[in-house]
Design an enzyme around this catalytic site. Structure first.
Site, mmCIF file in Angstrom:
data_model
loop_
_atom_site.group_PDB
_atom_site.id
_atom_site.type_symbol
_atom_site.label_atom_id
_atom_site.label_comp_id
_atom_site.label_asym_id
_atom_site.label_seq_id
_atom_site.Cartn_x
_atom_site.Cartn_y
_atom_site.Cartn_z
ATOM 1 N N ASP A 31 0.863 -1.184 0.000
ATOM 2 C CA ASP A 31 0.000 0.000 0.000
ATOM 3 C C ASP A 31 0.901 1.235 0.000
ATOM 4 O OD1 ASP A 31 -3.208 0.478 1.256
ATOM 5 O OD2 ASP A 31 -1.848 2.165 0.936
ATOM 6 N N GLY A 36 -4.974 5.080 1.798
ATOM 7 C CA GLY A 36 -4.957 4.167 2.947
ATOM 8 C C GLY A 36 -4.182 4.812 4.089
ATOM 9 N N TYR A 149 -12.952 7.344 -14.589
ATOM 10 C CA TYR A 149 -12.856 6.338 -13.536
ATOM 11 C C TYR A 149 -13.543 5.048 -13.998
ATOM 12 C CZ TYR A 149 -13.469 4.098 -8.999
ATOM 13 O OH TYR A 149 -13.466 3.192 -7.967
ATOM 14 N N LYS A 153 -11.609 1.480 -15.004
ATOM 15 C CA LYS A 153 -11.938 0.202 -14.368
ATOM 16 C C LYS A 153 -12.436 -0.804 -15.404
ATOM 17 C CE LYS A 153 -11.247 0.469 -9.896
ATOM 18 N NZ LYS A 153 -10.446 -0.544 -9.197
#
Ligand code: UDP
Length: 322
Positions: A31, A36, A149, A153
């Site tokens: 990460d 995060g 976006y 994806k």
């Protein structure tokens, strides 16, 4: 079994790590801590079954080493949150397209099973409710960045299917629908934690647009159970599967429900999309998953309703924010 969870210090990733460890797995995360945080994995750090690397999935040398030693990759690292996506268009495309490309290349090199987490955004402006996995997707123009976006994806999904087709290796694609729960940050949009925070502080609850758009919010515990169950389902390999909850609510009703749950004195204010995001912003009016395929292939059904989820998040925010 050893899992590599990319984006493992994110909201969904950290919950998935907890569940996998509970089920006896060893978990390695990678990460870059962009959205995060170390706080998300604080509870996991004492576990001998948990290891972390704070790096980007674009770092191919590190990724190569981690993929070579795992059995399954759960790829969750991505640009998330509509506000962030609109503000950082280059970052969104790079993280989602190149990031997934790096993960799939490494998975191919070592012939590893890989779970690609996609999104309900892929359905775009489709009005065919509920959204079924094999339905057409309806995107907007390339001048409106929100659609980048969804398209980034969708490219990830195409790339994953292509890998499965050419190599025969196990690839699982899931489309997540508005996942919510404790530890989700309200910083990048995310309506539920944001409204709860506003209600707890008696601040105005900010509904964007006319508030008649609807969503279905799934508790992260249900979603991560679906994710973890995927790889033991042979039938799920090579498939794209919706995961979420199908209890639909308008954003106006959500604001009201949250205000009542916390006996808040907040007012409810409406803010035009142009002001909330950017000029010409397009939203989806309704977004409801069909969960038939998830039920059939994974015996998946959501178990936690929105009221319980709202209370859980409220209790958590009171604890961390005071
Ligand atoms: N929204 C809102 N107020 C906020 C944040 C979001 O009314 O402070 C709306 C947003 O415009 C969308 C819905 O709530 O219609 C869900 O937004 P979120 O960013 O949580 O997820 P999305 O479904 O857009 O990916």
């Amino acid at each position: 079994m050893r899992a590599l969870v990319t984006g493992g210090a994110g909201f969904i990733g950290s919950h998935l790590c907890e569940l996998l460890i509970e089920r006896g797995w060893t978990v390695q995360i990678i990460d870059d801590l962009s959205t995060g945080s170390k706080d998300n994995i604080r509870g996991l750090l004492p576990s001998k079954s948990f290891q972390y690397a704070f790096d980007s999935v674009l770092n191919e040398m590190v990724l190569d080493r981690l993929v070579s030693t795992c059995d399954v990759i759960f790829h969750l690292a991505a640009a998330v949150g509509v506000e962030l996506i609109v503000k950082r268009p280059i970052h969104t495309i790079r993280t989602n397209v190149e990031g997934t490309d790096c993960v799939l290349k490494a998975a191919r090199r070592y012939h590893k099973a890989v779970v690609i987490t996609s999104t309900s955004e892929v359905y775009g402006k489709s009005t065919k409710i509920p959204f079924r996995e094999e339905d057409d997707t309806v995107s907007g123009p390339t001048t409106k960045h929100r659609w980048a976006y969804a398209c980034s994806k969708a490219i990830d999904e195409f790339a994953a299917f292509a890998l499965a087709k050419e190599t025969g290796q196990p690839v699982y694609i899931v489309r997540l629908f508005n996942t919510v729960g404790v530890r989700q940050s309200s910083r990048y949009g995310m309506v539920v934690p944001r409204f709860i925070k506003q209600a707890l502080h008696d601040e105005p609850i900010t509904v964007y647009g006319d508030g008649e758009q609807s969503r279905c919010f799934a508790n992260v515990a249900d979603v991560t159970r679906g994710l973890a169950d995927l790889i033991s389902s042979e039938a799920a390999a090579g498939q794209v599967i919706n995961l979420g909850n199908n209890e639909e609510i308008t954003i106006n009703a959500l604001a009201e429900r949250i205000r009542q749950t916390f006996s808040s004195k907040s007012s409810i204010v409406h803010i035009p999309y142009d002001r909330a995001y950017e000029e010409g912003f397009e939203d989806m009016h309704r977004r409801v998953p069909s969960l038939e395929k998830a039920k059939r292939l994974l015996d998946y059904a959501p178990t936690i309703d929105l009221d319980q989820t709202i209370r859980e998040i409220g209790d958590y925010l009171v604890k961390v924010d005071g």
